[in-house]
Write a protein that holds these residues in place. Structure first.
Motif, PDB file in Angstrom:
ATOM      1  N   HIS A  82     -37.069 -67.662 -14.571  1.00 43.12           N
ATOM      2  CA  HIS A  82     -37.467 -69.059 -14.423  1.00 43.12           C
ATOM      3  C   HIS A  82     -38.988 -69.189 -14.378  1.00 43.12           C
ATOM      4  O   HIS A  82     -39.578 -70.026 -15.077  1.00 43.12           O
ATOM      5  N   GLU A  83     -39.643 -68.351 -13.602  1.00 40.12           N
ATOM      6  CA  GLU A  83     -41.090 -68.468 -13.435  1.00 40.12           C
ATOM      7  C   GLU A  83     -41.853 -68.218 -14.726  1.00 40.12           C
ATOM      8  O   GLU A  83     -42.929 -68.801 -14.934  1.00 40.12           O
ATOM      9  N   ILE A  84     -41.310 -67.395 -15.621  1.00 40.98           N
ATOM     10  CA  ILE A  84     -42.014 -67.121 -16.875  1.00 40.98           C
ATOM     11  C   ILE A  84     -41.583 -68.066 -17.989  1.00 40.98           C
ATOM     12  O   ILE A  84     -42.088 -67.968 -19.113  1.00 40.98           O
ATOM     13  N   GLY A  85     -40.643 -68.971 -17.697  1.00 40.99           N
ATOM     14  CA  GLY A  85     -40.309 -70.022 -18.640  1.00 40.99           C
ATOM     15  C   GLY A  85     -39.147 -69.744 -19.576  1.00 40.99           C
ATOM     16  O   GLY A  85     -38.912 -70.525 -20.510  1.00 40.99           O
ATOM     17  N   ILE A  86     -38.385 -68.682 -19.334  1.00 45.07           N
ATOM     18  CA  ILE A  86     -37.226 -68.425 -20.190  1.00 45.07           C
ATOM     19  C   ILE A  86     -36.100 -69.396 -19.873  1.00 45.07           C
ATOM     20  O   ILE A  86     -35.359 -69.815 -20.769  1.00 45.07           O
ATOM     21  N   THR A  87     -35.952 -69.770 -18.597  1.00 50.86           N
ATOM     22  CA  THR A  87     -34.962 -70.780 -18.214  1.00 50.86           C
ATOM     23  C   THR A  87     -35.684 -72.002 -17.646  1.00 50.86           C
ATOM     24  O   THR A  87     -36.742 -71.870 -17.021  1.00 50.86           O
ATOM     25  N   PRO A  88     -35.129 -73.189 -17.830  1.00 56.86           N
ATOM     26  CA  PRO A  88     -35.802 -74.412 -17.375  1.00 56.86           C
ATOM     27  C   PRO A  88     -35.749 -74.634 -15.874  1.00 56.86           C
ATOM     28  O   PRO A  88     -36.474 -75.471 -15.340  1.00 56.86           O
ATOM     29  N   ARG A  89     -34.882 -73.920 -15.193  1.00 60.51           N
ATOM     30  CA  ARG A  89     -34.785 -73.997 -13.741  1.00 60.51           C
ATOM     31  C   ARG A  89     -34.336 -72.638 -13.236  1.00 60.51           C
ATOM     32  O   ARG A  89     -33.957 -71.760 -14.020  1.00 60.51           O
ATOM     33  N   ARG A  90     -34.347 -72.470 -11.925  1.00 65.58           N
ATOM     34  CA  ARG A  90     -33.875 -71.207 -11.368  1.00 65.58           C
ATOM     35  C   ARG A  90     -32.352 -71.249 -11.242  1.00 65.58           C
ATOM     36  O   ARG A  90     -31.806 -72.055 -10.491  1.00 65.58           O
ATOM     37  N   TYR A  91     -31.703 -70.382 -11.980  1.00 61.64           N
ATOM     38  CA  TYR A  91     -30.251 -70.258 -11.900  1.00 61.64           C
ATOM     39  C   TYR A  91     -29.882 -69.293 -10.786  1.00 61.64           C
ATOM     40  O   TYR A  91     -30.643 -68.388 -10.441  1.00 61.64           O
ATOM     41  N   GLU A  92     -28.700 -69.475 -10.242  1.00 64.39           N
ATOM     42  CA  GLU A  92     -28.136 -68.541  -9.278  1.00 64.39           C
ATOM     43  C   GLU A  92     -27.249 -67.540 -10.018  1.00 64.39           C
ATOM     44  O   GLU A  92     -26.738 -67.840 -11.111  1.00 64.39           O
ATOM     45  N   PRO A  93     -27.047 -66.348  -9.446  1.00 66.47           N
ATOM     46  CA  PRO A  93     -26.260 -65.336 -10.154  1.00 66.47           C
ATOM     47  C   PRO A  93     -24.889 -65.815 -10.624  1.00 66.47           C
ATOM     48  O   PRO A  93     -24.454 -65.461 -11.734  1.00 66.47           O
ATOM     49  N   HIS A  94     -24.210 -66.640  -9.829  1.00 68.20           N
ATOM     50  CA  HIS A  94     -22.875 -67.076 -10.218  1.00 68.20           C
ATOM     51  C   HIS A  94     -22.893 -68.031 -11.417  1.00 68.20           C
ATOM     52  O   HIS A  94     -21.859 -68.301 -12.016  1.00 68.20           O
ATOM     53  N   GLU A  95     -24.078 -68.515 -11.778  1.00 70.32           N
ATOM     54  CA  GLU A  95     -24.207 -69.431 -12.908  1.00 70.32           C
ATOM     55  C   GLU A  95     -24.466 -68.708 -14.232  1.00 70.32           C
ATOM     56  O   GLU A  95     -24.720 -69.363 -15.247  1.00 70.32           O
ATOM     57  N   PHE A  96     -24.408 -67.386 -14.236  1.00 67.97           N
ATOM     58  CA  PHE A  96     -24.789 -66.648 -15.433  1.00 67.97           C
ATOM     59  C   PHE A  96     -24.030 -67.070 -16.698  1.00 67.97           C
ATOM     60  O   PHE A  96     -24.612 -67.056 -17.785  1.00 67.97           O
ATOM     61  N   PRO A  97     -22.732 -67.492 -16.620  1.00 68.77           N
ATOM     62  CA  PRO A  97     -22.085 -67.908 -17.871  1.00 68.77           C
ATOM     63  C   PRO A  97     -22.778 -69.095 -18.540  1.00 68.77           C
ATOM     64  O   PRO A  97     -22.721 -69.248 -19.761  1.00 68.77           O
ATOM     65  N   GLY A  98     -23.453 -69.934 -17.740  1.00 73.22           N
ATOM     66  CA  GLY A  98     -24.111 -71.097 -18.291  1.00 73.22           C
ATOM     67  C   GLY A  98     -25.303 -70.771 -19.165  1.00 73.22           C
ATOM     68  O   GLY A  98     -25.760 -71.632 -19.944  1.00 73.22           O
ATOM     69  N   LEU A  99     -25.806 -69.535 -19.084  1.00 72.83           N
ATOM     70  CA  LEU A  99     -26.959 -69.186 -19.906  1.00 72.83           C
ATOM     71  C   LEU A  99     -26.605 -69.026 -21.380  1.00 72.83           C
ATOM     72  O   LEU A  99     -27.500 -69.021 -22.231  1.00 72.83           O
ATOM     73  N   LEU A 100     -25.331 -68.910 -21.689  1.00 71.75           N
ATOM     74  CA  LEU A 100     -24.942 -68.911 -23.103  1.00 71.75           C
ATOM     75  C   LEU A 100     -25.402 -70.197 -23.788  1.00 71.75           C
ATOM     76  O   LEU A 100     -25.752 -70.195 -24.973  1.00 71.75           O
ATOM     77  N   GLN A 101     -25.414 -71.299 -23.045  1.00 72.73           N
ATOM     78  CA  GLN A 101     -25.871 -72.567 -23.613  1.00 72.73           C
ATOM     79  C   GLN A 101     -27.358 -72.531 -23.949  1.00 72.73           C
ATOM     80  O   GLN A 101     -27.827 -73.343 -24.763  1.00 72.73           O
ATOM     81  N   LEU A 102     -28.093 -71.615 -23.332  1.00 71.50           N
ATOM     82  CA  LEU A 102     -29.511 -71.427 -23.625  1.00 71.50           C
ATOM     83  C   LEU A 102     -29.735 -70.332 -24.658  1.00 71.50           C
ATOM     84  O   LEU A 102     -30.884 -69.991 -24.963  1.00 71.50           O
ATOM     85  N   GLY A 103     -28.642 -69.758 -25.167  1.00 74.05           N
ATOM     86  CA  GLY A 103     -28.760 -68.684 -26.146  1.00 74.05           C
ATOM     87  C   GLY A 103     -29.057 -67.333 -25.535  1.00 74.05           C
ATOM     88  O   GLY A 103     -29.641 -66.467 -26.189  1.00 74.05           O
ATOM     89  N   ILE A 104     -28.644 -67.137 -24.280  1.00 75.01           N
ATOM     90  CA  ILE A 104     -28.940 -65.897 -23.551  1.00 75.01           C
ATOM     91  C   ILE A 104     -27.646 -65.223 -23.125  1.00 75.01           C
ATOM     92  O   ILE A 104     -26.763 -65.865 -22.544  1.00 75.01           O
ATOM     93  N   GLY A 105     -27.530 -63.928 -23.402  1.00 75.84           N
ATOM     94  CA  GLY A 105     -26.344 -63.169 -23.042  1.00 75.84           C
ATOM     95  C   GLY A 105     -26.677 -61.961 -22.181  1.00 75.84           C
ATOM     96  O   GLY A 105     -27.848 -61.669 -21.909  1.00 75.84           O
TER      97      GLY A 105
END
Length: 205
Positions: A82-105
């Motif tokens: 989050h701090e380096i700008g790869i994600t628009p907010r700080r995600y929590e570990p349990h939210e990892f499936p949602g990063l597919l929507q950002l193109g991240i696996g």
């Protein structure tokens, strides 16, 4: 107690020369590889043509227990991306499936082991299967989240690897090696290769 593997398994030693260096077993048997799928400690989070796939060594014990990537409270992973700008907010570990929507696996080099490296790497690692997986899903970039994970892929000791972007390979995604975000690796921490990765991802558009 260290597990002993039958002679038909080959071992990835790379250029390691010290007797006490860890040898990583590579499981080539299709039948046995298929069987390990049922006991993967943390499932892959992959789909076609992602912009980025993070690749760890193996699930930490906390991650394996709760089923979330980089789940230990002392791990810098989620804060850093989050701090380096790869994600628009700080995600929590349990939210990892949602990063597919950002193109991240997410995936790991060792899928059936868990815990600290000396524990997880008693289990087999199938490097050719990992290569094939990346070629099948074709992400634009993969980022090893530690030198240890990268050393398994390249078959070289960690001291022989530089952080940051690696030399390109034919028919393979761009590769970055990152400093481990694990709290256990604090003395080796550097945000610089993470920033380099963020700049490269941002340049993809």
């Amino acid at each position: 107690m260290r597990m002993r593997w039958p002679e038909q398994y080959s071992y990835l030693a790379g250029s390691l020369t010290r007797r006490n260096e860890l040898l990583f077993p590579i499981w080539h048997s299709p039948a046995l590889t298929k069987r390990t799928h049922a006991v993967e400690r943390l499932p892959d989070q992959l789909q076609d043509h992602l912009r980025l796939v993070f690749v760890g060594t193996a699930a930490g014990q906390r991650s394996a227990d709760v089923g979330h990537y980089y789940a230990h409270p002392g791990n810098r992973f989620w804060r850093t991306i989050h701090e380096i700008g790869i994600t628009p907010r700080r995600y929590e570990p349990h939210e990892f499936p949602g990063l597919l929507q950002l193109g991240i696996g997410f995936t790991d080099m060792c899928k059936v082991g868990a815990g600290m490296d000396h524990e997880a790497l008693n289990f087999p690692i199938d490097v050719p299967a990992f290569r094939e997986k990346m070629r099948r899903y074709r992400p634009k970039t993969i980022a090893f989240t530690s030198k240890k994970a990268a050393s398994l892929f390249y078959g070289r000791p960690t001291k022989a690897l530089a952080l940051g972007r690696q030399l390109p390979q034919d028919d393979f995604p761009a590769v970055f090696v990152l400093a481990s975000p694990s709290g256990a690796a604090t003395r080796y921490w550097s945000v610089q290769p993470w920033l380099e990765l963020a700049d490269a991802i941002g340049a993809q558009g």
